[in-house]
Scaffold this active site. Structure first.
Site, PDB file in Angstrom:
ATOM      1  N   HIS A 315      62.246  75.544 -67.164  1.00  0.00           N
ATOM      2  CA  HIS A 315      60.860  75.561 -67.661  1.00  0.00           C
ATOM      3  C   HIS A 315      60.130  76.801 -67.130  1.00  0.00           C
ATOM      4  O   HIS A 315      59.136  76.704 -66.421  1.00  0.00           O
ATOM      5  CB  HIS A 315      60.135  74.277 -67.261  1.00  0.00           C
ATOM      6  CG  HIS A 315      60.640  73.066 -67.990  1.00  0.00           C
ATOM      7  ND1 HIS A 315      61.554  72.190 -67.427  1.00  0.00           N
ATOM      8  CD2 HIS A 315      60.383  72.610 -69.237  1.00  0.00           C
ATOM      9  CE1 HIS A 315      61.816  71.223 -68.295  1.00  0.00           C
ATOM     10  NE2 HIS A 315      61.135  71.455 -69.403  1.00  0.00           N
ATOM     11  N   ASN A 316      60.631  77.941 -67.536  1.00  0.00           N
ATOM     12  CA  ASN A 316      60.121  79.220 -67.054  1.00  0.00           C
ATOM     13  C   ASN A 316      59.524  80.027 -68.214  1.00  0.00           C
ATOM     14  O   ASN A 316      59.346  79.528 -69.322  1.00  0.00           O
ATOM     15  CB  ASN A 316      61.254  79.996 -66.364  1.00  0.00           C
ATOM     16  CG  ASN A 316      62.525  79.999 -67.213  1.00  0.00           C
ATOM     17  OD1 ASN A 316      62.459  80.110 -68.447  1.00  0.00           O
ATOM     18  ND2 ASN A 316      63.683  79.861 -66.573  1.00  0.00           N
ATOM     19  N   TRP A 317      59.239  81.292 -67.956  1.00  0.00           N
ATOM     20  CA  TRP A 317      58.639  82.167 -68.962  1.00  0.00           C
ATOM     21  C   TRP A 317      59.519  82.284 -70.198  1.00  0.00           C
ATOM     22  O   TRP A 317      59.027  82.286 -71.335  1.00  0.00           O
ATOM     23  CB  TRP A 317      58.367  83.532 -68.335  1.00  0.00           C
ATOM     24  CG  TRP A 317      58.201  84.670 -69.294  1.00  0.00           C
ATOM     25  CD1 TRP A 317      58.980  85.786 -69.373  1.00  0.00           C
ATOM     26  CD2 TRP A 317      57.177  84.837 -70.289  1.00  0.00           C
ATOM     27  NE1 TRP A 317      58.525  86.630 -70.355  1.00  0.00           N
ATOM     28  CE2 TRP A 317      57.417  86.073 -70.939  1.00  0.00           C
ATOM     29  CE3 TRP A 317      56.107  84.071 -70.705  1.00  0.00           C
ATOM     30  CZ2 TRP A 317      56.606  86.565 -71.971  1.00  0.00           C
ATOM     31  CZ3 TRP A 317      55.294  84.555 -71.739  1.00  0.00           C
ATOM     32  CH2 TRP A 317      55.548  85.773 -72.350  1.00  0.00           C
ATOM     33  N   HIS A 319      61.436  80.074 -71.474  1.00  0.00           N
ATOM     34  CA  HIS A 319      61.264  78.859 -72.275  1.00  0.00           C
ATOM     35  C   HIS A 319      59.941  78.917 -73.052  1.00  0.00           C
ATOM     36  O   HIS A 319      59.899  78.604 -74.247  1.00  0.00           O
ATOM     37  CB  HIS A 319      61.293  77.630 -71.375  1.00  0.00           C
ATOM     38  CG  HIS A 319      60.939  76.345 -72.072  1.00  0.00           C
ATOM     39  ND1 HIS A 319      61.717  75.782 -73.059  1.00  0.00           N
ATOM     40  CD2 HIS A 319      59.851  75.522 -71.928  1.00  0.00           C
ATOM     41  CE1 HIS A 319      61.152  74.668 -73.497  1.00  0.00           C
ATOM     42  NE2 HIS A 319      60.026  74.493 -72.830  1.00  0.00           N
ATOM     43  N   ASP A 464      59.316  72.561 -78.648  1.00  0.00           N
ATOM     44  CA  ASP A 464      59.632  72.382 -77.230  1.00  0.00           C
ATOM     45  C   ASP A 464      61.126  72.100 -77.022  1.00  0.00           C
ATOM     46  O   ASP A 464      61.705  72.459 -76.000  1.00  0.00           O
ATOM     47  CB  ASP A 464      58.795  71.237 -76.670  1.00  0.00           C
ATOM     48  CG  ASP A 464      58.761  71.217 -75.151  1.00  0.00           C
ATOM     49  OD1 ASP A 464      59.098  72.243 -74.535  1.00  0.00           O
ATOM     50  OD2 ASP A 464      58.390  70.181 -74.588  1.00  0.00           O
ATOM     51  N   GLN A 516      73.939  63.672 -73.279  1.00  0.00           N
ATOM     52  CA  GLN A 516      73.407  64.549 -74.318  1.00  0.00           C
ATOM     53  C   GLN A 516      73.428  63.874 -75.685  1.00  0.00           C
ATOM     54  O   GLN A 516      72.501  64.034 -76.482  1.00  0.00           O
ATOM     55  CB  GLN A 516      74.219  65.851 -74.375  1.00  0.00           C
ATOM     56  CG  GLN A 516      73.852  66.857 -73.306  1.00  0.00           C
ATOM     57  CD  GLN A 516      72.388  67.259 -73.388  1.00  0.00           C
ATOM     58  OE1 GLN A 516      71.637  67.116 -72.433  1.00  0.00           O
ATOM     59  NE2 GLN A 516      71.989  67.764 -74.540  1.00  0.00           N
TER      60      GLN A 516
END
Length: 564
Positions: A315-317, A319, A464, A516
């Protein structure tokens, strides 16, 4: 002395005339004394119990309702607090007893909507409505022996739930001469509420007022302290874009054409860190032209957004950039009726939707007593992401919406808040049910605000989850990136003595293919199926998701639970 004897004889004669023997006087006095003693003992118990939990408003409220119920022998009890600023009554904790009985006075709410609130922590309604509203506005006690004969009572919930409201005793809670709350007790177990009940509760209400006042005061101080800690944490980690970074970005030309960027198979994660802001400028300009924004503002905003993403595994830049790119692709390639302001808001919301993400889930934030969880009790991270967005917009030279009218700006912020909160995965289930109901009972209409709101909420989820429909080699790597983040949380949970879920437990990584499959079937696939029905041009998302699901299913079947 003679005068007192005369009065005593007079009362005795009157009692004899009315058929009340003198002996009953002594019994009545003894009973009254016993009642007062019992009431005093009860109030002492109340004081000891309530004031030991004075630091938690919700616990105080629950105890007040429980004690009120016991005090007057009621079947149900509800407590509403007064919001003077909004002229509303609100319930932070639902009533003791029937889940929906709290809503019996919500005449201002549509019944179906009110019943939906049964799983929500707080409800509100105008202070002028219902029995509770009457007591809150007048400060008068209301003792209703037959609810159905009183115009202030709303019987709709009784009709739906089958619960029969008979008698109601509604009492104000005062502090310093002002009504701060209302306690409503329903259906005395035997008969109707009496004057003795009213008297007892008036004494009880004094303790209620003091307890609520001090509990709310403590909570405000406590929340302020938590907000201060959050602010210090953010300031210590982040800062605004530097002059050097802005100068470097200004020197980079904005491409005039990037055809591959609107392909659903495009990999935003493979764009270099230095070029991601350039691509953002390209998408911004492509969507919104160049007349209604200041390019330097957009540059500062983009660079500061990048800086306010933490360096966590997933959940970083990258993403945030990927999610924004997916929304850009949907807007550019599908036939929709979103206006330019909605497109602008959706794009920026996607870019900022995980600002300052800590690489932990909402549930973990709550369990670990994070200051963030104290500030935002629901959708903890999503509320924080939105507030971080607003904070960046308020920085000098960062307001990319400054050319909007005040009404447009207000609309954009309100919509952006809804869009970012929609990325809380728990919100998807409600949105899915709402859209399936729309499609099963009629047809989707762009002109219906509710239909439109549900669609954009689903689009936020679809974007998302964008890694789910990317080509297999990209998707598989991203799954391991997010698992690295999940497993780090699981490690911390184990160290804290907690039991992580299978998804967070690296000791169970062999079950990854099956996990998954379950995740894709329960959330991703239903989301893309609905989006495809509404926007057929998004079929590549559904196709990619279906292909990757088959690959995970094959691995799960072939390995029998062994990691591949």
């Amino acid at each position: 002395m003679l005068h007192r004897v005369f009065l005593f004889l007079k009362r005795w004669l009157l009692q004899r005339i009315r058929g009340k023997p003198m002996g009953n006087k002594l019994n009545t006095t003894r009973k009254s004394s016993a009642r007062k003693t019992n009431l005093n003992d009860f109030l002492l118990e109340v004081a000891k119990s309530i004031f030991t939990d004075i630091f938690n408003v919700d616990v105080v409220i629950v105890k007040i309702m429980n004690y009120a119920q016991r005090l007057v022998d009621a079947d149900r009890a509800s407590l509403f607090l007064v919001d003077e600023k909004k002229h509303e009554l609100y319930a932070r904790v639902f009533d003791v007893g029937l889940t929906c009985s709290t809503y019996r006075d919500l005449a201002a709410l549509d019944l179906e909507e009110a019943l939906k609130l049964s799983s929500i922590r707080e409800i509100r309604f105008p202070i002028s409505k219902g029995v509770a509203g009457y007591v809150a506005t007048t400060g008068n006690i209301l003792n209703i022996k037959d609810a159905y004969k009183d115009d202030r009572f709303n019987p709709e919930v009784d009709i739906v739930t089958g619960y029969k409201t008979k008698s109601i005793l509604c009492m104000p809670i005062f502090i310093r001469g002002s009504v701060i709350g209302v306690v409503e007790m329903v259906n005395k177990t035997h008969g109707s509420f009496t004057k003795a009940d009213e008297y007892a509760f008036e004494l009880f209400a004094v303790y209620c007022g003091l307890a609520l006042f001090h509990a709310e005061l403590y909570e405000k101080i406590w929340r302020s302290e938590k907000k201060y800690k959050v602010a210090l944490d953010v300031l210590s980690y982040h800062s605004q874009a530097t002059i050097e970074e802005l100068r470097e970005l200004r020197q980079k030309p904005i491409p005039t054409c990037l055809p591959s960027i609107t392909h659903y198979s495009f990999s935003p994660w493979h764009v270099s860190e230095s070029n991601k802001p350039v691509y953002c400028l390209y998408m911004f300009k492509k969507l919104f032209g160049s007349r209604r924004y200041d390019l330097d503002d957009v540059m500062r905003f983009t660079l500061t957004v990048r800086k306010n993403y933490r360096k966590v595994p997933y959940h970083n830049w990258s993403h945030g950039f990927a999610v924004a790119n997916t929304m850009f692709t949907i807007i550019e390639t599908s036939q929709h009726q979103l206006n330019s302001l909605e497109c602008l808001t959706l794009f920026v919301a996607c870019l900022c939707h995980d600002l300052d993400h800590r690489g932990k889930t909402n549930q973990y934030m709550i369990q670990s007593s994070s200051p963030l969880a104290a500030v935002y009790t629901t959708s903890t991270l999503e509320h924080h992401h939105f507030n971080q967005t607003v904070t960046i917009l308020q920085n000098e030279g960062h307001n990319i919406f400054k050319y909007l009218t005040s009404e447009q700006y207000k609309t954009v912020l309100g919509d952006m808040r809804r869009y970012i909160l929609a990325t809380d995965i728990t919100a998807f289930f409600e949105n899915r049910i709402a859209m399936e109901k729309i499609l099963s009972t009629g047809h989707f209409s762009w002109d219906t605000i509710h239909h439109r709101n549900v669609l954009v909420a689903l689009l936020m989820t679809a974007c998302d989850l964008c890694s789910v429909f990317k080509p297999w080699h990209i998707h598989r790597q991203l799954v391991y990136d997010i698992m690295d983040e999940f497993w780090l949380q699981g490690d911390e949970e184990i160290m804290s003595g907690l039991v992580p879920t299978d998804l967070m437990d690296r000791r169970k990584k062999a079950a990854l293919p099956k996990l998954q499959v379950d995740f894709t079937k329960s959330i991703c696939l239903p989301c893309y199926v609905l989006v495809h029905r509404l926007l057929p041009d998004t079929k590549p998302m559904l196709d990619g998701c279906t292909t990757n699901l088959k690959n995970w299913q094959k691995q799960a079947d072939d390995s029998g639970g062994t990691e591949v």
